[in-house]
Design a protein around this motif. Structure first.
Motif, PDB file in Angstrom:
ATOM      1  N   ALA A   1      -4.340  34.965  34.788  1.00 47.52           N
ATOM      2  CA  ALA A   1      -4.133  35.731  36.015  1.00 47.52           C
ATOM      3  C   ALA A   1      -2.726  36.326  35.962  1.00 47.52           C
ATOM      4  CB  ALA A   1      -4.267  34.813  37.230  1.00 47.52           C
TER       5      ALA A   1
ATOM      6  N   GLU B   1     -15.326  31.337  43.524  1.00 47.59           N
ATOM      7  CA  GLU B   1     -14.301  32.049  42.768  1.00 47.59           C
ATOM      8  C   GLU B   1     -13.148  31.170  42.311  1.00 47.59           C
ATOM      9  OE1 GLU B   1     -15.370  33.434  45.859  1.00 47.59           O
ATOM     10  OE2 GLU B   1     -16.859  34.539  44.700  1.00 47.59           O
TER      11      GLU B   1
ATOM     12  N   ARG C   1     -12.094  33.293  39.430  1.00 54.27           N
ATOM     13  CA  ARG C   1     -12.995  34.326  38.916  1.00 54.27           C
ATOM     14  C   ARG C   1     -12.506  35.687  39.401  1.00 54.27           C
ATOM     15  NH1 ARG C   1     -18.905  33.719  38.061  1.00 54.27           N
ATOM     16  NH2 ARG C   1     -18.820  32.079  39.642  1.00 54.27           N
ATOM     17  N   GLN C   2     -12.320  36.585  38.459  1.00 54.46           N
ATOM     18  CA  GLN C   2     -11.960  37.965  38.766  1.00 54.46           C
ATOM     19  C   GLN C   2     -13.042  38.872  38.200  1.00 54.46           C
ATOM     20  OE1 GLN C   2      -7.975  38.523  37.203  1.00 54.46           O
ATOM     21  NE2 GLN C   2      -7.065  37.369  38.892  1.00 54.46           N
TER      22      GLN C   2
ATOM     23  N   HIS D   1      -5.170  30.365  36.410  1.00 52.30           N
ATOM     24  CA  HIS D   1      -4.186  30.609  37.456  1.00 52.30           C
ATOM     25  C   HIS D   1      -3.031  29.614  37.387  1.00 52.30           C
ATOM     26  CE1 HIS D   1      -2.639  30.318  41.664  1.00 52.30           C
ATOM     27  NE2 HIS D   1      -2.566  31.613  41.467  1.00 52.30           N
TER      28      HIS D   1
END
Length: 137
Positions: free
Chosen positions: A31, A74, A109-110, A117
């Motif tokens: 991230a 997510e 989740r992206q 992260h």
């Protein structure tokens, strides 16, 4: 494909990319605001990893005993046992550093998939010469 499977594939890709020194793939697995290895921000995390691995010989990050907990669709927390072998290079040829411990990761989740992260590694056993971890000579 289940979310658990997807996030564990990302964990495995991170380990493989680290051992291959594939910094481009690693960047894609972080991230932008990643935190780990004592620093913040994806570029800084990679820079910190490189200060330990660019002058080191081969490594193997062997992960297992995964536990996965989902805070939402997510966000996942993954704990993995780690056994990490570092082989010395240059004047450290023949020296090794082996670390045993547990990774505590937060993955999010992206659009591009699961990205790391936050990472912490709690070392329970270290054997060998910490001097094998170093910048490129």
């Amino acid at each position: 494909m289940s979310a658990r499977y997807e996030v564990l594939e990302a964990v495995a890709d991170f380990a493989r990319s680290t051992d291959a020194r594939d910094w481009v793939t690693l960047r894609g697995l972080l991230a932008d605001d990643a935190r780990g290895y004592g620093t913040d921000g994806a570029e800084q995390v990679i820079a910190q990893m490189r200060t330990h691995l660019d002058g080191c010989g081969p490594t193997q990050h062997l992960l297992g005993n995964h536990r996965v907990s989902f805070a939402s669709e997510e966000k996942a927390r993954v704990w993995s046992y780690g056994r990490v072998m570092h082989i010395g290079a240059g004047d450290k040829t023949g020296q090794t550093l082996e670390l045993f411990g547990e990774y505590d990761d937060t993955w999010v989740r992206q659009a591009k998939g699961w990205v790391l992260h936050r990472r912490a590694f709690e070392i329970s056993i270290s054997l060998g010469d910490w001097g094998v971890l170093r910048k490129a000579q």
